[in-house]
Design an enzyme around this catalytic site. Sequence first.
Site, mmCIF file in Angstrom:
data_model
loop_
_atom_site.group_PDB
_atom_site.id
_atom_site.type_symbol
_atom_site.label_atom_id
_atom_site.label_comp_id
_atom_site.label_asym_id
_atom_site.label_seq_id
_atom_site.Cartn_x
_atom_site.Cartn_y
_atom_site.Cartn_z
ATOM 1 N N LYS A 1 -14.015 4.043 -0.136
ATOM 2 C CA LYS A 1 -14.825 3.113 0.647
ATOM 3 C C LYS A 1 -14.870 3.645 2.066
ATOM 4 O O LYS A 1 -13.834 3.835 2.703
ATOM 5 C CB LYS A 1 -14.235 1.704 0.646
ATOM 6 C CG LYS A 1 -15.051 0.727 1.485
ATOM 7 C CD LYS A 1 -14.469 -0.674 1.480
ATOM 8 C CE LYS A 1 -15.286 -1.594 2.378
ATOM 9 N NZ LYS A 1 -14.738 -2.969 2.422
ATOM 10 N N ARG B 1 -13.721 1.856 -4.868
ATOM 11 C CA ARG B 1 -13.312 2.271 -3.528
ATOM 12 C C ARG B 1 -12.767 3.694 -3.542
ATOM 13 O O ARG B 1 -11.689 3.973 -3.032
ATOM 14 C CB ARG B 1 -12.295 1.290 -2.963
ATOM 15 C CG ARG B 1 -12.887 -0.102 -2.919
ATOM 16 C CD ARG B 1 -12.064 -1.078 -2.144
ATOM 17 N NE ARG B 1 -12.857 -2.310 -1.997
ATOM 18 C CZ ARG B 1 -12.503 -3.354 -1.284
ATOM 19 N NH1 ARG B 1 -11.361 -3.336 -0.641
ATOM 20 N NH2 ARG B 1 -13.254 -4.412 -1.202
ATOM 21 N N ASP C 1 0.854 -1.189 0.000
ATOM 22 C CA ASP C 1 0.000 0.000 0.000
ATOM 23 C C ASP C 1 0.895 1.245 0.000
ATOM 24 O O ASP C 1 2.036 1.197 0.456
ATOM 25 C CB ASP C 1 -0.880 0.027 1.246
ATOM 26 C CG ASP C 1 -1.779 -1.199 1.360
ATOM 27 O OD1 ASP C 1 -2.290 -1.654 0.322
ATOM 28 O OD2 ASP C 1 -1.965 -1.699 2.489
ATOM 29 N N ARG D 1 -1.975 -2.272 -4.457
ATOM 30 C CA ARG D 1 -3.222 -2.361 -3.714
ATOM 31 C C ARG D 1 -3.696 -0.954 -3.380
ATOM 32 O O ARG D 1 -3.954 -0.169 -4.272
ATOM 33 C CB ARG D 1 -3.047 -3.244 -2.466
ATOM 34 C CG ARG D 1 -4.373 -3.593 -1.779
ATOM 35 C CD ARG D 1 -4.194 -4.661 -0.689
ATOM 36 N NE ARG D 1 -5.393 -4.829 0.100
ATOM 37 C CZ ARG D 1 -5.623 -4.257 1.272
ATOM 38 N NH1 ARG D 1 -4.717 -3.440 1.797
ATOM 39 N NH2 ARG D 1 -6.728 -4.471 1.929
#
Length: 503
Positions: free
Chosen positions: A253, A250, A168, A191
């Site tokens: 999200k 997302r 990430d 990701r």
Amino acid sequence: MRYSFAAVVLAASQAAAQSVVGSAYGFANGVTGGGDAKVVTVSSVDELADVLSDDIARTIVIDGELDFTGTSATGAGCDRKSCSANSGGQFYLGDLSCGGDDNVAVSSIKYDAAGPKPLTVGSNKTILGNGKGVLIGKGLELADGASNVIIQGLEFKNINPGVVWGGDALAFKGNNDGVWVDSNKFSLVGRMFIVSHYAPSRLTISNNEFDGTTTTSASCNGNHYWTMMFYGDGDQVTLDKNYYHDVAGRAPKLGEDGTTGTFHAVNNYFSNMKGHAFDTYQGASALIEGNVFEAVSQPNTDKAAGSSTLYTVPDASAASACSSSLGRACEINSVDSSSGKLAALKADSVLSTFSKVKDVLVKPLAASEVAAHVKAHAGPTGLKASSSTPSKVVDDEAATAPAEEVPAATSEAAAPVESEKPATSSPVAAQPVAEPSSPSTGSGSDSSSGTVAAYGQCGGNEFTGATKCVSGYTCTKYNDWYSQCITASAKFRRNFGPFAKKR
């Protein structure tokens, strides 16, 4: 002694390059990072790691590219039949994403070893890129409990973009009470661009560019899917004037079933998105106002459309209804004809929730101004322009894992297959905003009145300054050594919110 005009200008520009542009606002109001701590300029990956992880107050300047890549690794995982890596999809490292009939086992996925191991960030840090700092191949992760952090003017890129679970860009482990993420750029990440975990965090994400342009998309559509996710139980997040483009999901999200969160999404610009923007869950109280959607397939997911905890300001009536709770009208969102429909939701409970924190809400621009403003100001390149506009700061009155869904190649309705088991943790007491050093703005006493300015120190053992706060602020004790002038709503959050001290 004589000084040339050029020397004076150079000295001024160098000083500006080593300090924060603007001041933290929204839910991150009062965050000072390293404050007035001595500036540390890093020029190598080892130097950066050495100064990030402790809790000593520091201002850290990254003045160029730091490339962490170059060490190859391999691991087992899987590929997708419906959207294979050979067809513009992504590999999935490990076994968290590898259940279901759509998967094909892969025994050896090649990735760069730097990605899954982010640099740990401790408390009281200002991390500045000044439009030149770039982190390649590795992201940052705030340690559990790390608080009072500013990250501004950086670029995060090339973190195993073809591999989900390859890393990430920016992660919050939880209990991160006070973080301002401003004017950064995120691109080419395997990701999540940004993700919060389990325990609550208090954040402002502002003026950033989230560039999803990619050749390795989980949806096989050239748009990055894993944009940002906030599912800390009790998260408080401001999303202001960010630029989301070429992302498929997302974005953002908000929450997760069974958790709570408070989210203010204001004046964000969503453009050229082949998937969904708002993906919200029950328990996520979200005020969504003044945002602009241009060529966005789904401004919200079907699940979000059925939420009872969103206020999307669909019309003038809903906008004016904000006045009694917030002291101002809300701003209507703008959705163009090439976008899908934004759900018209008007949960009164949301306005009640936000009335308790209205002093940290961003006063929105008119939606008609958002696209031009955001394109000019978002990301590191827009940092200078962004600092000169009043819309960057809070309203004048205030200024004084859950199941990880894997998208199908042609549908947003894929079944969840990834999972992360949450660690057992509970909210902790609020951390002092800047105990090691004085705040960089709004601190100290007013010599003419003997009062302490907003967010200045007003008490503590061996403290000899003024103890009376300016109007609207209360001197609040954090510990025996530090008291600070904060607003009533900030005191409310400290005493009764997710960071409340257990008594």
